[in-house]
Design a protein around this motif. Sequence first.
Motif, PDB file in Angstrom:
ATOM      1  N   VAL A   1     -11.641 -14.165  39.350  1.00  0.00           N
ATOM      2  CA  VAL A   1     -10.402 -13.777  38.399  1.00  0.00           C
ATOM      3  C   VAL A   1      -9.918 -12.686  39.452  1.00  0.00           C
TER       4      VAL A   1
ATOM      5  N   MET B   1      -5.824 -13.155  38.904  1.00  0.00           N
ATOM      6  CA  MET B   1      -5.349 -14.033  38.271  1.00  0.00           C
ATOM      7  C   MET B   1      -5.348 -13.885  37.108  1.00  0.00           C
TER       8      MET B   1
ATOM      9  N   THR C   1      -5.904 -15.125  33.990  1.00  0.00           N
ATOM     10  CA  THR C   1      -6.428 -16.431  32.926  1.00  0.00           C
ATOM     11  C   THR C   1      -5.838 -16.274  31.798  1.00  0.00           C
TER      12      THR C   1
ATOM     13  N   GLU D   1      -3.067 -20.444  30.042  1.00  0.00           N
ATOM     14  CA  GLU D   1      -3.956 -21.153  29.895  1.00  0.00           C
ATOM     15  C   GLU D   1      -3.075 -22.329  30.781  1.00  0.00           C
TER      16      GLU D   1
ATOM     17  N   PRO E   1      -5.920 -23.143  37.325  1.00  0.00           N
ATOM     18  CA  PRO E   1      -5.918 -21.887  38.827  1.00  0.00           C
ATOM     19  C   PRO E   1      -4.770 -21.427  39.881  1.00  0.00           C
TER      20      PRO E   1
ATOM     21  N   GLN F   1      -1.858 -19.486  38.692  1.00  0.00           N
ATOM     22  CA  GLN F   1      -1.911 -18.076  37.613  1.00  0.00           C
ATOM     23  C   GLN F   1      -2.359 -16.967  38.687  1.00  0.00           C
TER      24      GLN F   1
ATOM     25  N   THR G   1      -7.408  -9.454  31.327  1.00  0.00           N
ATOM     26  CA  THR G   1      -6.132  -9.470  33.287  1.00  0.00           C
ATOM     27  C   THR G   1      -6.212  -8.314  33.398  1.00  0.00           C
TER      28      THR G   1
END
Length: 169
Positions: free
Chosen positions: A45, A62, A64, A67, A71, A74, A132
């Motif tokens: 991440v 990332m 996250t 959603e 990926p 992100q 995050t």
Amino acid sequence: MAMRNIREDGDAILLKHSRPVTDFNRRLHTLLDDMRETLLAADGVGLAAPQVGILRRAVIVMDTNREELSPEEQIIELVNPQIVSADGEQTGQEGCLSVPGVYGIVTRPEHVVVKAQDRFGKPFTVEGTGLTARCFCHELDHLDGHLFTEIAQRILTPEELEEMNGEQE
Ligand SMILES: [Zn+2]
């Protein structure tokens, strides 16, 4: 783009202080592109430049929480990042691609605001909450040579890890 080797705990470069990025050139763009590819392949991440052996203040995280994005979409690139405000608190599990197989309990702010530059040198501000926010703090620590294992309240036991892996399946 090319994959880069992720440096692991015990490699002295992970304990060093990274220098600011001053040239927003092709070399930086290649580094960021390679970091993106390396992060996605490792299924992580976040990744900091020193983790791939480059002592420059650049990280990718990332987001996250978003959603709806893929990926790849992100990923937030942060060059010369600085946390400008932090509030709240969260205590939870944390790991690191440079410390494979080890997870610890770490307390971080619940919400942070980060000021950084993009790959072209343009300043921007980004906020993160939850995972995050944890990730911003963790990656920025790498730029000053710090690993999460230094501040973990404790490291998870093999039994706890097994239970954790079981839950993921
Ligand atoms: Zn890490």
